[in-house]
Design an enzyme around this catalytic site. Sequence first.
Site, PDB file in Angstrom:
ATOM      1  N   CYS A  52      -8.919  -4.174  28.048  1.00  0.00           N
ATOM      2  CA  CYS A  52      -7.680  -3.666  27.446  1.00  0.00           C
ATOM      3  C   CYS A  52      -6.541  -3.648  28.463  1.00  0.00           C
ATOM      4  CB  CYS A  52      -7.898  -2.265  26.870  1.00  0.00           C
ATOM      5  SG  CYS A  52      -8.409  -1.028  28.082  1.00  0.00           S
TER       6      CYS A  52
ATOM      7  N   GLU B  75      -5.188  -7.112  24.577  1.00  0.00           N
ATOM      8  CA  GLU B  75      -6.638  -7.033  24.669  1.00  0.00           C
ATOM      9  C   GLU B  75      -7.168  -8.446  24.898  1.00  0.00           C
ATOM     10  OE1 GLU B  75     -10.117  -4.276  23.877  1.00  0.00           O
ATOM     11  OE2 GLU B  75      -7.979  -3.880  23.873  1.00  0.00           O
TER      12      GLU B  75
END
Length: 365
Positions: A323, A357
């Site tokens: 992330c 992401e």
Amino acid sequence: MRPTEINPNLYVEQLQQKYHFVEQAFAQFSMPKLETFESDALHYRYRAEFRLWHDGDELHHVMFDQTTKEKYQVHSFPPACQLINDLMTDLIAQLKVSEIARRKLFQIDYLATLSGEIVASLLYHKTLDDDWVTEIQTILKKLRQSYKLDIIGRAKKQKIVLDKDYATETLLINQQTFTFKQIENSFTQPNAKVNIKMIEWALDVTKGSEDDLLELYCGAGNFSIPLAQNFNKVLATEISKTSVAAAQQNIKDNKVNNLKIIRMSSEEFVQAQQGVREFRRLDGIKLDDYACKTVLVDPPRSGLDDATLDMIKHYKNIVYISCNPETLKHNLDTLLKTHKVVRFALFDQFPYTHHAECGVYLQNL
């Protein structure tokens, strides 16, 4: 990000900008073509948290401008799924006419699902008593005429569950249905549809595996449960007691019989694997029984610690879900000494933001 800043007509453009950002961010490495998995342009978030503002007899959801820190009312929230938007209106309408329910209420957290179930957690600056329970039960009964809803009350050193504190999510992954117990106040992937794409990508890059899988940071089994079909056996670790309990239930509900989850951090697992420490939590599990040639990691924004990074570089295959591109780049500085990236993906979990992401699949040299 104000709701007014969400313009679905600009979604394709912002995704292209994010694609080029990620491509440039990793230009120093020898990377394969970046695969891109888009989000819905609106109503893509299945979690949302709002502060509450009391104004006489009125009660409003509010957010704060990231630049000016000024609060503004939120009557609808385009990033959130339609289920959250609908309940926001109806729940506030019920709460604001009840002195017991609204007094000292300062925040509402919503956890929704593709299955239609939703949990609302009400956070208070007061002790919750029997009168509060009775009042909320009345409100819940009314709202359940329209919603598959559960309500949780939280205050200092208090958590009151009126029925259950979780929603059951149903995900259709490669035409196969999986169910997941998602507990309020625990981590879940916020963009449910992109989460499905992430899992399907992980299934694709690991198809044909003839070994065992180790997963670190497994949460409630979001990846490990679907991926179990690609491996002989799966061993997964997670530090949160709540998530481990949910994962055990999810294993049972999905009838997965080749997956074991143990409650320990990645650092502790490294110590156990190296024989530095013995752990009672490993009773009944022999690490030597697992021939794990593939490891999957989905670490927090800080990335992998040095000990875990040193451990996973000894695995043949690495699936790394990140992330935070910056910490992923830092970790790749080490991993690319022993591995090469053969698949590279961008998952647009957070449209209209700078957050990206990423997924990389590495194989040893």
